[in-house]
Design an enzyme around this catalytic site. Sequence first.
Site, PDB file in Angstrom:
ATOM      1  N   GLU A 224      -3.195  -3.270  -0.951  1.00  0.00           N
ATOM      2  CA  GLU A 224      -3.851  -3.688   0.068  1.00  0.00           C
ATOM      3  C   GLU A 224      -5.289  -3.407  -0.099  1.00  0.00           C
ATOM      4  O   GLU A 224      -5.802  -2.752  -1.028  1.00  0.00           O
ATOM      5  CB  GLU A 224      -3.451  -3.180   1.433  1.00  0.00           C
ATOM      6  CG  GLU A 224      -3.179  -1.831   1.626  1.00  0.00           C
ATOM      7  CD  GLU A 224      -2.572  -1.691   2.861  1.00  0.00           C
ATOM      8  OE1 GLU A 224      -2.249  -2.229   3.616  1.00  0.00           O
ATOM      9  OE2 GLU A 224      -2.602  -0.099   3.228  1.00  0.00           O
TER      10      GLU A 224
ATOM     11  N   ASP B  86     -10.928   2.841   7.862  1.00  0.00           N
ATOM     12  CA  ASP B  86     -11.090   1.375   6.878  1.00  0.00           C
ATOM     13  C   ASP B  86     -12.492   1.316   6.635  1.00  0.00           C
ATOM     14  O   ASP B  86     -12.951   0.019   6.960  1.00  0.00           O
ATOM     15  CB  ASP B  86     -10.379   0.339   7.592  1.00  0.00           C
ATOM     16  CG  ASP B  86      -8.949   0.789   8.183  1.00  0.00           C
ATOM     17  OD1 ASP B  86      -8.414   1.344   7.279  1.00  0.00           O
ATOM     18  OD2 ASP B  86      -8.527   0.133   9.104  1.00  0.00           O
TER      19      ASP B  86
END
Length: 580
Positions: A242, A66
Amino acid sequence: MKNYSKFVSLIALLALTIGQGFSQRNKVNHAVFNYATYEGKDQVYIDHPLGVDEFYNPILQGCYPDPSITRKGDDYFLVTSSFAMFPGVPIFHSKDLVNWTQIGHVLDRKSQLKVFDAGIAFGIFAPDIKYNPYNDTFYMITTQFAGDIGNMVVKTKDPFQGWSDPIQLKFEGIDPGLFFDEDGKAYVVHNDAPDPGKERYSGHRVIKIWEYDLEKDQVVEGTDKIIVDGGVDPSKNPIWIEAPHIYKKNGFYYLMCAEGGTGGNHSEVIFKSEHPMGPYIPAPSNPILTQRYFGDRKNRVDWAGHADLVLGPDDKYYGVFLGIRPNDKNRVNTGRETFILPVDWSGEWPVFENGLVPIQPKLKMPGGVTENKTGQKGYFPNGNFVYTEKFNADKLDFRWIGLRGPREDFMKTTKIGAQITPFPVNMKEVKPTSTLFYRQQHKNFSFTTALDYKPQSEKDLAGIVCVQSEAFHYIFGVTKVGNDYILLLERTEAEGNGRNRKVKSQILASTKVDLSKPLTLQVKATGDDYEFGYATDGGEIVNLGGVVSGDILSTNIAGGFTGNMIGLYATSSNDVLPAR
Protein backbone atom coordinates in the site's frame (compact mmCIF):
# COMPACT_ATOMS: atom_id res chain seq x y z
CA MET A 1 -61.48 49.05 40.60
CA LYS A 2 -58.63 49.23 43.04
CA ASN A 3 -58.80 45.43 43.63
CA TYR A 4 -58.93 44.89 39.85
CA SER A 5 -55.75 46.93 39.40
CA LYS A 6 -54.03 44.89 42.11
CA PHE A 7 -55.17 41.70 40.40
CA VAL A 8 -53.81 42.87 37.03
CA SER A 9 -50.51 43.83 38.66
CA LEU A 10 -50.29 40.44 40.36
CA ILE A 11 -50.95 38.61 37.07
CA ALA A 12 -48.33 40.75 35.31
CA LEU A 13 -45.78 40.03 38.02
CA LEU A 14 -46.57 36.30 37.90
CA ALA A 15 -46.25 36.27 34.09
CA LEU A 16 -42.92 38.08 34.30
CA THR A 17 -41.65 35.62 36.91
CA ILE A 18 -42.75 32.60 34.83
CA GLY A 19 -41.25 34.15 31.71
CA GLN A 20 -37.94 34.79 33.42
CA GLY A 21 -37.90 31.22 34.72
CA PHE A 22 -38.70 29.86 31.26
CA SER A 23 -36.04 32.06 29.73
CA GLN A 24 -33.50 30.94 32.33
CA ARG A 25 -34.26 27.26 31.72
CA ASN A 26 -33.90 27.67 27.97
CA LYS A 27 -30.85 29.92 28.07
CA VAL A 28 -27.78 28.36 26.47
CA ASN A 29 -25.47 27.28 29.24
CA HIS A 30 -21.95 27.98 27.96
CA ALA A 31 -18.85 26.38 29.41
CA VAL A 32 -15.81 28.66 29.56
CA PHE A 33 -12.33 27.18 29.74
CA ASN A 34 -10.06 30.03 30.87
CA TYR A 35 -6.84 28.41 29.68
CA ALA A 36 -5.23 25.06 28.94
CA THR A 37 -1.66 24.06 29.69
CA TYR A 38 -0.06 20.97 28.21
CA GLU A 39 3.32 19.86 29.56
CA GLY A 40 5.33 16.96 28.17
CA LYS A 41 8.15 15.49 30.23
CA ASP A 42 9.51 12.29 28.69
CA GLN A 43 12.70 10.84 30.09
CA VAL A 44 14.17 10.22 26.64
CA TYR A 45 14.59 13.96 26.05
CA ILE A 46 16.20 14.44 29.46
CA ASP A 47 18.63 11.62 28.74
CA HIS A 48 19.44 12.88 25.24
CA PRO A 49 19.96 16.66 25.23
CA LEU A 50 20.49 18.18 21.80
CA GLY A 51 23.84 19.20 20.42
CA VAL A 52 24.12 22.41 18.42
CA ASP A 53 23.67 20.54 15.10
CA GLU A 54 20.94 18.08 16.17
CA PHE A 55 17.15 17.79 16.23
CA TYR A 56 14.66 15.33 17.66
CA ASN A 57 12.85 12.47 15.93
CA PRO A 58 9.83 12.30 15.58
CA ILE A 59 9.46 15.76 14.06
CA LEU A 60 5.68 15.70 14.67
CA GLN A 61 4.80 14.13 18.02
CA GLY A 62 1.34 12.72 18.60
CA CYS A 63 -1.25 11.51 16.10
CA TYR A 64 0.21 12.76 12.80
CA PRO A 65 0.37 9.53 10.73
CA ASP A 66 0.87 8.64 7.05
CA PRO A 67 3.09 11.63 6.18
CA SER A 68 3.58 12.86 2.62
CA ILE A 69 5.97 15.60 1.54
CA THR A 70 6.66 17.74 -1.52
CA ARG A 71 8.94 20.61 -2.49
CA LYS A 72 8.74 23.76 -4.60
CA GLY A 73 11.97 25.69 -4.71
CA ASP A 74 13.10 26.15 -1.11
CA ASP A 75 9.66 25.44 0.34
CA TYR A 76 8.66 22.05 1.77
CA PHE A 77 5.06 21.09 2.51
CA LEU A 78 4.03 18.07 4.56
CA VAL A 79 0.57 16.58 5.22
CA THR A 80 -0.75 13.73 7.38
CA SER A 81 -3.93 11.68 7.84
CA SER A 82 -6.72 13.11 9.99
CA PHE A 83 -9.59 10.55 9.92
CA ALA A 84 -12.78 12.15 11.37
CA MET A 85 -10.96 15.16 12.85
CA PHE A 86 -12.16 18.56 11.63
CA PRO A 87 -10.56 20.46 9.97
CA GLY A 88 -8.79 17.70 8.08
CA VAL A 89 -5.30 17.03 6.70
CA PRO A 90 -2.99 19.27 8.73
CA ILE A 91 -0.40 20.92 6.50
CA PHE A 92 3.07 22.03 7.61
CA HIS A 93 5.71 24.21 5.96
CA SER A 94 9.48 24.24 6.31
CA LYS A 95 12.56 25.67 4.62
CA ASP A 96 15.01 23.13 6.03
CA LEU A 97 13.18 19.90 7.13
CA VAL A 98 14.00 20.73 10.78
CA ASN A 99 11.86 23.74 11.67
CA TRP A 100 8.17 23.39 10.81
CA THR A 101 5.15 25.68 11.08
CA GLN A 102 1.58 24.51 10.71
CA ILE A 103 0.01 26.77 8.08
CA GLY A 104 -3.49 25.33 8.39
CA HIS A 105 -5.46 22.35 7.07
CA VAL A 106 -6.04 21.31 3.48
CA LEU A 107 -9.69 20.40 4.16
CA ASP A 108 -11.14 23.17 6.31
CA ARG A 109 -14.68 23.53 4.90
CA LYS A 110 -17.79 21.38 5.13
CA SER A 111 -17.92 21.29 1.32
CA GLN A 112 -14.55 19.49 1.38
CA LEU A 113 -14.93 17.26 4.42
CA LYS A 114 -18.14 15.31 5.07
CA VAL A 115 -17.28 13.33 8.18
CA PHE A 116 -20.29 14.45 10.25
CA ASP A 117 -21.54 10.85 10.65
CA ALA A 118 -18.20 9.00 10.41
CA GLY A 119 -16.69 6.93 13.17
CA ILE A 120 -13.45 8.37 14.48
CA ALA A 121 -11.37 5.78 12.56
CA PHE A 122 -12.97 6.66 9.21
CA GLY A 123 -12.77 9.90 7.23
CA ILE A 124 -9.43 10.88 5.67
CA PHE A 125 -6.79 8.23 4.99
CA ALA A 126 -3.24 8.59 3.65
CA PRO A 127 -3.12 11.97 1.88
CA ASP A 128 -0.47 12.45 -0.80
CA ILE A 129 0.76 15.98 -1.59
CA LYS A 130 2.65 16.68 -4.81
CA TYR A 131 3.80 19.82 -6.61
CA ASN A 132 3.55 19.69 -10.41
CA PRO A 133 6.09 22.08 -12.00
CA TYR A 134 4.48 21.44 -15.42
CA ASN A 135 1.44 23.58 -14.47
CA ASP A 136 2.74 25.19 -11.24
CA THR A 137 0.00 23.54 -9.16
CA PHE A 138 -0.09 21.66 -5.86
CA TYR A 139 -2.30 18.56 -5.61
CA MET A 140 -3.50 16.63 -2.57
CA ILE A 141 -5.03 13.25 -3.35
CA THR A 142 -6.56 11.03 -0.69
CA THR A 143 -9.36 8.63 0.24
CA GLN A 144 -12.33 10.03 2.16
CA PHE A 145 -14.27 7.22 3.83
CA ALA A 146 -17.29 9.43 4.40
CA GLY A 147 -19.98 11.30 2.51
CA ASP A 148 -19.96 8.76 -0.37
CA ILE A 149 -16.81 10.47 -1.66
CA GLY A 150 -14.11 7.79 -1.83
CA ASN A 151 -10.97 8.75 -3.72
CA MET A 152 -10.66 12.49 -4.36
CA VAL A 153 -8.24 15.25 -5.27
CA VAL A 154 -8.01 18.96 -4.36
CA LYS A 155 -5.54 21.49 -5.74
CA THR A 156 -4.16 25.00 -5.32
CA LYS A 157 -1.60 27.38 -6.73
CA ASP A 158 -0.64 28.48 -3.20
CA PRO A 159 -0.92 26.18 -0.14
CA PHE A 160 -0.97 29.26 2.12
CA GLN A 161 -4.22 30.45 0.49
CA GLY A 162 -6.51 27.40 0.66
CA TRP A 163 -7.57 24.54 -1.56
CA SER A 164 -10.33 23.71 -4.04
CA ASP A 165 -13.40 21.63 -3.34
CA PRO A 166 -12.93 17.89 -3.88
CA ILE A 167 -13.02 16.28 -7.30
CA GLN A 168 -14.21 12.68 -6.98
CA LEU A 169 -12.06 10.15 -8.83
CA LYS A 170 -13.45 7.17 -10.70
CA PHE A 171 -11.52 4.25 -9.24
CA GLU A 172 -11.73 1.99 -6.20
CA GLY A 173 -9.07 1.12 -3.63
CA ILE A 174 -7.18 3.35 -1.20
CA ASP A 175 -3.92 5.28 -0.71
CA PRO A 176 -3.76 7.05 -4.08
CA GLY A 177 -0.57 8.87 -5.04
CA LEU A 178 0.23 11.19 -7.95
CA PHE A 179 3.32 11.20 -10.15
CA PHE A 180 4.16 13.98 -12.61
CA ASP A 181 6.69 13.03 -15.28
CA GLU A 182 9.14 15.38 -16.96
CA ASP A 183 7.22 15.17 -20.25
CA GLY A 184 4.10 16.66 -18.61
CA LYS A 185 2.23 13.37 -18.30
CA ALA A 186 0.61 12.42 -15.01
CA TYR A 187 -0.20 9.10 -13.33
CA VAL A 188 -2.10 7.81 -10.29
CA VAL A 189 -0.95 4.77 -8.32
CA HIS A 190 -2.98 3.19 -5.51
CA ASN A 191 -3.67 0.12 -3.43
CA ASP A 192 -6.55 -2.07 -4.65
CA ALA A 193 -8.06 -5.52 -4.26
CA PRO A 194 -6.90 -8.23 -6.67
CA ASP A 195 -9.05 -8.88 -9.73
CA PRO A 196 -12.28 -10.76 -8.91
CA GLY A 197 -11.61 -14.42 -8.16
CA LYS A 198 -7.83 -13.94 -7.89
CA GLU A 199 -7.47 -13.19 -4.17
CA ARG A 200 -5.10 -15.85 -2.81
CA TYR A 201 -5.04 -15.06 0.93
CA SER A 202 -6.20 -12.57 3.56
CA GLY A 203 -4.30 -9.30 3.16
CA HIS A 204 -3.53 -9.94 -0.52
CA ARG A 205 -3.55 -6.55 -2.25
CA VAL A 206 -2.19 -5.09 -5.47
CA ILE A 207 -0.72 -1.79 -6.65
CA LYS A 208 -2.47 -0.36 -9.68
CA ILE A 209 -1.52 2.55 -11.97
CA TRP A 210 -3.62 4.78 -14.26
CA GLU A 211 -2.83 7.58 -16.62
CA TYR A 212 -4.22 10.87 -15.26
CA ASP A 213 -5.76 13.63 -17.39
CA LEU A 214 -4.63 16.98 -15.97
CA GLU A 215 -7.24 18.93 -17.92
CA LYS A 216 -10.19 16.85 -16.71
CA ASP A 217 -8.66 15.93 -13.33
CA GLN A 218 -9.65 12.33 -13.82
CA VAL A 219 -8.02 8.97 -14.48
CA VAL A 220 -8.10 7.91 -18.12
CA GLU A 221 -10.61 5.11 -18.49
CA GLY A 222 -9.11 1.81 -19.62
CA THR A 223 -5.51 2.65 -18.78
CA ASP A 224 -5.42 0.86 -15.41
CA LYS A 225 -2.77 -1.80 -14.92
CA ILE A 226 -1.60 -3.92 -11.98
CA ILE A 227 2.11 -3.28 -11.46
CA VAL A 228 2.62 -5.16 -8.15
CA ASP A 229 0.65 -8.28 -7.22
CA GLY A 230 0.95 -9.08 -3.52
CA GLY A 231 4.34 -7.57 -2.78
CA VAL A 232 8.06 -8.08 -3.09
CA ASP A 233 7.99 -11.89 -2.94
CA PRO A 234 4.55 -13.26 -3.90
CA SER A 235 5.62 -16.78 -2.85
CA LYS A 236 5.63 -15.62 0.79
CA ASN A 237 2.07 -14.21 0.65
CA PRO A 238 3.05 -10.64 1.64
CA ILE A 239 0.22 -8.57 3.10
CA TRP A 240 -1.00 -5.03 2.60
CA ILE A 241 1.18 -3.62 -0.12
CA GLU A 242 0.00 0.00 0.00
CA ALA A 243 0.89 3.72 0.15
CA PRO A 244 2.65 3.76 -3.26
CA HIS A 245 4.80 6.65 -4.53
CA ILE A 246 6.72 6.91 -7.82
CA TYR A 247 10.00 8.83 -8.17
CA LYS A 248 12.27 9.34 -11.17
CA LYS A 249 16.07 9.29 -10.92
CA ASN A 250 18.72 8.84 -13.58
CA GLY A 251 16.11 7.99 -16.19
CA PHE A 252 14.54 5.16 -14.14
CA TYR A 253 11.22 5.02 -12.29
CA TYR A 254 11.17 3.88 -8.67
CA LEU A 255 8.00 2.65 -6.96
CA MET A 256 8.15 2.79 -3.16
CA CYS A 257 5.43 1.14 -1.07
CA ALA A 258 4.62 0.10 2.47
CA GLU A 259 4.33 -3.64 3.07
CA GLY A 260 3.32 -5.77 6.04
CA GLY A 261 0.42 -3.74 7.43
CA THR A 262 0.48 -0.86 9.92
CA GLY A 263 1.74 -2.87 12.88
CA GLY A 264 4.72 -4.83 14.09
CA ASN A 265 5.55 -6.19 10.61
CA HIS A 266 5.41 -2.79 8.87
CA SER A 267 8.16 -1.97 6.37
CA GLU A 268 9.04 0.07 3.29
CA VAL A 269 10.04 -1.59 0.01
CA ILE A 270 11.24 -0.37 -3.39
CA PHE A 271 10.83 -1.44 -7.05
CA LYS A 272 12.39 -0.17 -10.29
CA SER A 273 11.28 0.16 -13.92
CA GLU A 274 12.26 1.78 -17.22
CA HIS A 275 8.68 3.05 -17.71
CA PRO A 276 6.11 4.49 -15.26
CA MET A 277 3.62 1.78 -16.29
CA GLY A 278 6.13 -0.97 -15.49
CA PRO A 279 7.09 -3.73 -15.31
CA TYR A 280 8.62 -3.12 -11.87
CA ILE A 281 11.41 -5.27 -10.40
CA PRO A 282 11.93 -5.34 -6.60
CA ALA A 283 15.26 -4.41 -5.08
CA PRO A 284 17.32 -7.41 -3.96
CA SER A 285 17.89 -5.76 -0.56
CA ASN A 286 14.26 -5.09 0.48
CA PRO A 287 13.06 -3.83 2.89
CA ILE A 288 14.76 -0.43 2.86
CA LEU A 289 13.15 0.62 6.16
CA THR A 290 11.71 -1.42 9.04
CA GLN A 291 11.92 -1.83 12.83
CA ARG A 292 10.38 -5.31 13.01
CA TYR A 293 13.51 -7.29 13.90
CA PHE A 294 14.61 -5.82 17.20
CA GLY A 295 12.23 -6.82 20.02
CA ASP A 296 12.26 -4.92 23.31
CA ARG A 297 14.75 -2.08 23.50
CA LYS A 298 15.20 1.24 25.24
CA ASN A 299 13.44 4.25 23.65
CA ARG A 300 11.72 1.85 21.28
CA VAL A 301 10.40 3.04 17.93
CA ASP A 302 8.25 0.54 16.02
CA TRP A 303 5.82 0.08 13.12
CA ALA A 304 8.05 2.17 10.81
CA GLY A 305 6.78 2.52 7.23
CA HIS A 306 4.33 4.41 5.00
CA ALA A 307 7.09 6.70 3.75
CA ASP A 308 7.63 9.48 1.21
CA LEU A 309 10.89 10.89 -0.22
CA VAL A 310 12.07 14.41 -1.01
CA LEU A 311 15.34 16.04 -2.00
CA GLY A 312 16.65 18.02 0.99
CA PRO A 313 18.26 21.45 1.19
CA ASP A 314 21.70 19.80 1.07
CA ASP A 315 20.85 17.93 -2.19
CA LYS A 316 20.55 14.71 -0.21
CA TYR A 317 17.35 12.66 -0.09
CA TYR A 318 15.24 12.41 3.06
CA GLY A 319 12.27 10.23 3.89
CA VAL A 320 9.33 10.98 6.17
CA PHE A 321 7.45 8.01 7.59
CA LEU A 322 5.19 6.93 10.42
CA GLY A 323 6.29 5.15 13.57
CA ILE A 324 5.12 4.60 17.13
CA ARG A 325 6.73 4.99 20.55
CA PRO A 326 4.90 2.55 22.86
CA ASN A 327 4.77 3.21 26.59
CA ASP A 328 5.84 0.91 29.44
CA LYS A 329 2.84 -1.38 28.91
CA ASN A 330 3.32 -1.46 25.12
CA ARG A 331 0.37 0.91 24.65
CA VAL A 332 0.20 3.21 21.63
CA ASN A 333 -1.46 6.21 23.28
CA THR A 334 0.46 8.86 21.34
CA GLY A 335 -0.64 7.21 18.10
CA ARG A 336 1.39 6.98 14.92
CA GLU A 337 3.80 9.90 14.61
CA THR A 338 5.85 11.50 11.81
CA PHE A 339 9.56 10.65 11.71
CA ILE A 340 12.31 11.59 9.28
CA LEU A 341 15.62 9.99 8.25
CA PRO A 342 18.24 10.76 5.63
CA VAL A 343 18.22 8.40 2.67
CA ASP A 344 21.36 7.10 0.95
CA TRP A 345 20.67 7.07 -2.77
CA SER A 346 24.26 7.14 -3.94
CA GLY A 347 23.86 3.73 -5.53
CA GLU A 348 21.18 2.09 -7.64
CA TRP A 349 18.65 1.72 -4.80
CA PRO A 350 17.67 4.12 -2.00
CA VAL A 351 18.08 2.95 1.61
CA PHE A 352 17.02 4.80 4.77
CA GLU A 353 20.15 5.60 6.77
CA ASN A 354 19.91 3.84 10.14
CA GLY A 355 16.42 2.70 9.14
CA LEU A 356 17.37 -0.97 9.48
CA VAL A 357 18.78 -0.59 13.00
CA PRO A 358 16.93 0.73 16.10
CA ILE A 359 15.92 4.33 15.39
CA GLN A 360 17.50 6.86 17.72
CA PRO A 361 15.75 9.84 19.37
CA LYS A 362 17.84 12.51 17.63
CA LEU A 363 19.79 13.03 14.42
CA LYS A 364 22.06 15.51 12.68
CA MET A 365 20.50 18.49 10.93
CA PRO A 366 20.86 18.58 7.12
CA GLY A 367 24.05 20.14 5.84
CA GLY A 368 23.86 23.93 5.80
CA VAL A 369 21.08 24.11 8.44
CA THR A 370 22.51 25.95 11.41
CA GLU A 371 19.62 26.68 13.77
CA ASN A 372 17.02 24.54 15.55
CA LYS A 373 14.08 26.88 16.17
CA THR A 374 11.45 24.31 17.18
CA GLY A 375 9.06 25.67 19.77
CA GLN A 376 10.10 29.28 19.11
CA LYS A 377 8.29 32.07 17.26
CA GLY A 378 5.50 29.90 15.88
CA TYR A 379 7.63 26.88 14.98
CA PHE A 380 6.09 23.56 15.95
CA PRO A 381 7.63 22.24 19.21
CA ASN A 382 9.18 18.86 19.80
CA GLY A 383 11.08 17.23 22.63
CA ASN A 384 9.83 18.23 26.08
CA PHE A 385 7.89 21.48 26.17
CA VAL A 386 5.17 23.46 27.93
CA TYR A 387 2.38 24.96 25.84
CA THR A 388 -0.20 27.30 27.37
CA GLU A 389 -3.23 28.51 25.43
CA LYS A 390 -5.41 31.30 26.86
CA PHE A 391 -7.91 31.24 23.98
CA ASN A 392 -8.07 35.02 23.83
CA ALA A 393 -6.54 35.58 20.37
CA ASP A 394 -8.72 36.26 17.34
CA LYS A 395 -7.36 33.15 15.63
CA LEU A 396 -7.32 29.75 17.33
CA ASP A 397 -4.08 27.78 17.09
CA PHE A 398 -4.26 25.04 14.43
CA ARG A 399 -3.32 22.37 16.98
CA TRP A 400 -6.86 22.57 18.41
CA ILE A 401 -9.36 20.53 16.40
CA GLY A 402 -12.96 19.41 16.43
CA LEU A 403 -14.46 15.98 15.80
CA ARG A 404 -16.72 15.53 12.75
CA GLY A 405 -17.46 19.24 12.50
CA PRO A 406 -15.87 22.71 12.57
CA ARG A 407 -14.62 24.22 15.82
CA GLU A 408 -16.44 27.43 14.94
CA ASP A 409 -19.81 25.67 15.17
CA PHE A 410 -19.51 25.31 18.95
CA MET A 411 -16.78 27.55 20.30
CA LYS A 412 -15.36 31.03 20.16
CA THR A 413 -12.38 32.73 21.73
CA THR A 414 -13.09 35.48 24.27
CA LYS A 415 -11.15 37.70 26.66
CA ILE A 416 -11.72 35.13 29.41
CA GLY A 417 -11.08 31.95 27.43
CA ALA A 418 -12.70 29.41 25.13
CA GLN A 419 -16.49 29.63 25.27
CA ILE A 420 -18.08 26.33 24.26
CA THR A 421 -21.76 26.12 23.37
CA PRO A 422 -22.80 22.55 24.25
CA PHE A 423 -24.40 20.36 21.60
CA PRO A 424 -27.15 17.90 22.60
CA VAL A 425 -24.64 15.16 21.75
CA ASN A 426 -22.58 13.00 24.09
CA MET A 427 -19.22 11.38 23.47
CA LYS A 428 -20.67 7.96 22.60
CA GLU A 429 -22.62 9.30 19.62
CA VAL A 430 -21.26 9.31 16.06
CA LYS A 431 -22.08 12.96 15.48
CA PRO A 432 -20.19 16.27 15.68
CA THR A 433 -19.35 16.86 19.34
CA SER A 434 -18.85 20.19 21.11
CA THR A 435 -15.30 19.30 22.11
CA LEU A 436 -12.03 21.10 21.48
CA PHE A 437 -9.26 18.50 21.16
CA TYR A 438 -5.49 18.51 21.62
CA ARG A 439 -3.36 15.46 20.74
CA GLN A 440 -1.39 13.61 23.43
CA GLN A 441 2.26 14.06 22.38
CA HIS A 442 4.24 12.43 25.21
CA LYS A 443 4.15 9.25 27.27
CA ASN A 444 4.46 11.42 30.39
CA PHE A 445 2.34 14.56 30.33
CA SER A 446 -0.08 16.78 32.21
CA PHE A 447 -3.00 18.75 30.82
CA THR A 448 -4.57 21.39 33.08
CA THR A 449 -7.50 23.76 32.55
CA ALA A 450 -9.72 26.12 34.55
CA LEU A 451 -13.47 25.71 34.06
CA ASP A 452 -16.13 28.38 34.60
CA TYR A 453 -19.45 26.54 34.41
CA LYS A 454 -22.58 25.75 36.39
CA PRO A 455 -24.68 22.88 35.04
CA GLN A 456 -28.43 23.46 35.28
CA SER A 457 -29.49 19.81 35.28
CA GLU A 458 -28.30 16.24 34.93
CA LYS A 459 -28.28 16.73 31.16
CA ASP A 460 -25.50 19.30 31.45
CA LEU A 461 -21.85 18.31 31.81
CA ALA A 462 -18.51 19.95 31.04
CA GLY A 463 -14.91 19.03 31.71
CA ILE A 464 -12.00 17.06 30.28
CA VAL A 465 -12.20 13.95 28.10
CA CYS A 466 -9.52 11.53 26.92
CA VAL A 467 -10.76 9.90 23.74
CA GLN A 468 -9.54 7.07 21.55
CA SER A 469 -12.94 6.64 19.95
CA GLU A 470 -16.66 6.97 20.55
CA ALA A 471 -16.50 3.55 22.26
CA PHE A 472 -13.28 3.97 24.26
CA HIS A 473 -12.76 7.05 26.43
CA TYR A 474 -12.67 8.70 29.85
CA ILE A 475 -14.96 11.58 30.86
CA PHE A 476 -13.97 13.79 33.79
CA GLY A 477 -16.57 16.48 34.25
CA VAL A 478 -19.05 18.30 36.42
CA THR A 479 -22.82 17.85 36.28
CA LYS A 480 -25.78 18.55 38.57
CA VAL A 481 -27.64 15.91 40.58
CA GLY A 482 -30.56 17.33 42.54
CA ASN A 483 -29.20 20.49 44.16
CA ASP A 484 -25.60 19.28 44.18
CA TYR A 485 -22.80 19.87 41.70
CA ILE A 486 -21.01 16.58 41.14
CA LEU A 487 -17.58 16.00 39.61
CA LEU A 488 -17.25 12.49 38.27
CA LEU A 489 -14.90 10.18 36.35
CA GLU A 490 -16.38 7.70 33.89
CA ARG A 491 -14.65 4.95 31.89
CA THR A 492 -16.28 3.73 28.66
CA GLU A 493 -15.17 0.70 26.67
CA ALA A 494 -16.64 -1.69 24.13
CA GLU A 495 -16.83 -5.44 24.50
CA GLY A 496 -17.30 -7.97 21.71
CA ASN A 497 -17.34 -7.47 17.96
CA GLY A 498 -19.87 -6.77 15.21
CA ARG A 499 -23.49 -7.11 16.24
CA ASN A 500 -22.42 -8.55 19.59
CA ARG A 501 -20.44 -5.43 20.44
CA LYS A 502 -21.67 -3.62 23.54
CA VAL A 503 -20.47 -0.30 24.90
CA LYS A 504 -20.23 -0.33 28.67
CA SER A 505 -19.68 2.67 30.94
CA GLN A 506 -18.68 2.72 34.59
CA ILE A 507 -18.48 5.58 37.09
CA LEU A 508 -15.09 5.16 38.76
CA ALA A 509 -15.45 7.99 41.28
CA SER A 510 -17.50 11.09 42.08
CA THR A 511 -17.53 13.93 44.59
CA LYS A 512 -19.46 17.10 45.40
CA VAL A 513 -17.77 20.34 44.37
CA ASP A 514 -18.32 23.99 45.24
CA LEU A 515 -18.67 25.89 41.97
CA SER A 516 -18.81 29.26 43.65
CA LYS A 517 -15.02 29.05 43.55
CA PRO A 518 -12.80 28.61 40.48
CA LEU A 519 -12.49 24.94 39.45
CA THR A 520 -9.23 23.53 38.06
CA LEU A 521 -9.23 20.16 36.26
CA GLN A 522 -6.21 18.08 35.34
CA VAL A 523 -5.32 14.80 33.65
CA LYS A 524 -1.79 13.50 33.77
CA ALA A 525 -0.02 10.32 32.79
CA THR A 526 3.18 8.50 33.59
CA GLY A 527 3.34 5.87 30.91
CA ASP A 528 0.19 3.78 31.16
CA ASP A 529 -0.82 5.22 34.54
CA TYR A 530 -3.35 8.04 34.19
CA GLU A 531 -4.65 10.26 36.99
CA PHE A 532 -7.49 12.76 37.05
CA GLY A 533 -7.55 15.51 39.64
CA TYR A 534 -9.19 18.80 40.60
CA ALA A 535 -8.70 21.86 42.75
CA THR A 536 -10.99 24.64 43.93
CA ASP A 537 -10.05 28.23 44.58
CA GLY A 538 -6.46 27.72 43.41
CA GLY A 539 -5.68 24.97 45.93
CA GLU A 540 -3.64 21.81 45.50
CA ILE A 541 -4.75 19.24 42.94
CA VAL A 542 -6.73 16.43 44.58
CA ASN A 543 -6.87 13.05 42.85
CA LEU A 544 -10.26 11.56 42.02
CA GLY A 545 -10.49 7.87 41.18
CA GLY A 546 -6.92 6.85 41.93
CA VAL A 547 -4.61 5.61 39.17
CA VAL A 548 -6.43 4.29 36.10
CA SER A 549 -5.10 2.43 33.09
CA GLY A 550 -4.49 4.08 29.73
CA ASP A 551 -5.31 0.79 28.02
CA ILE A 552 -8.55 2.01 26.42
CA LEU A 553 -6.69 5.01 24.98
CA SER A 554 -4.41 2.75 22.92
CA THR A 555 -4.92 1.20 19.50
CA ASN A 556 -3.89 -2.10 21.12
CA ILE A 557 -7.28 -2.18 22.85
CA ALA A 558 -9.49 0.27 20.99
CA GLY A 559 -8.33 -0.52 17.46
CA GLY A 560 -8.54 2.22 14.86
CA PHE A 561 -5.75 4.56 13.84
CA THR A 562 -5.75 7.59 16.15
CA GLY A 563 -3.86 8.40 19.33
CA ASN A 564 -5.37 9.73 22.54
CA MET A 565 -7.06 13.08 22.07
CA ILE A 566 -7.52 15.28 25.14
CA GLY A 567 -10.65 17.39 24.90
CA LEU A 568 -12.37 20.37 26.47
CA TYR A 569 -15.90 18.99 26.44
CA ALA A 570 -19.40 20.28 27.03
CA THR A 571 -22.74 18.62 26.37
CA SER A 572 -26.43 19.24 27.00
CA SER A 573 -27.18 15.55 26.46
CA ASN A 574 -25.23 14.05 29.34
CA ASP A 575 -25.69 10.35 30.10
CA VAL A 576 -23.00 10.14 32.79
CA LEU A 577 -24.69 9.89 36.19
CA PRO A 578 -23.50 8.50 39.54
CA ALA A 579 -25.68 6.04 41.43
CA ARG A 580 -28.20 7.76 43.66
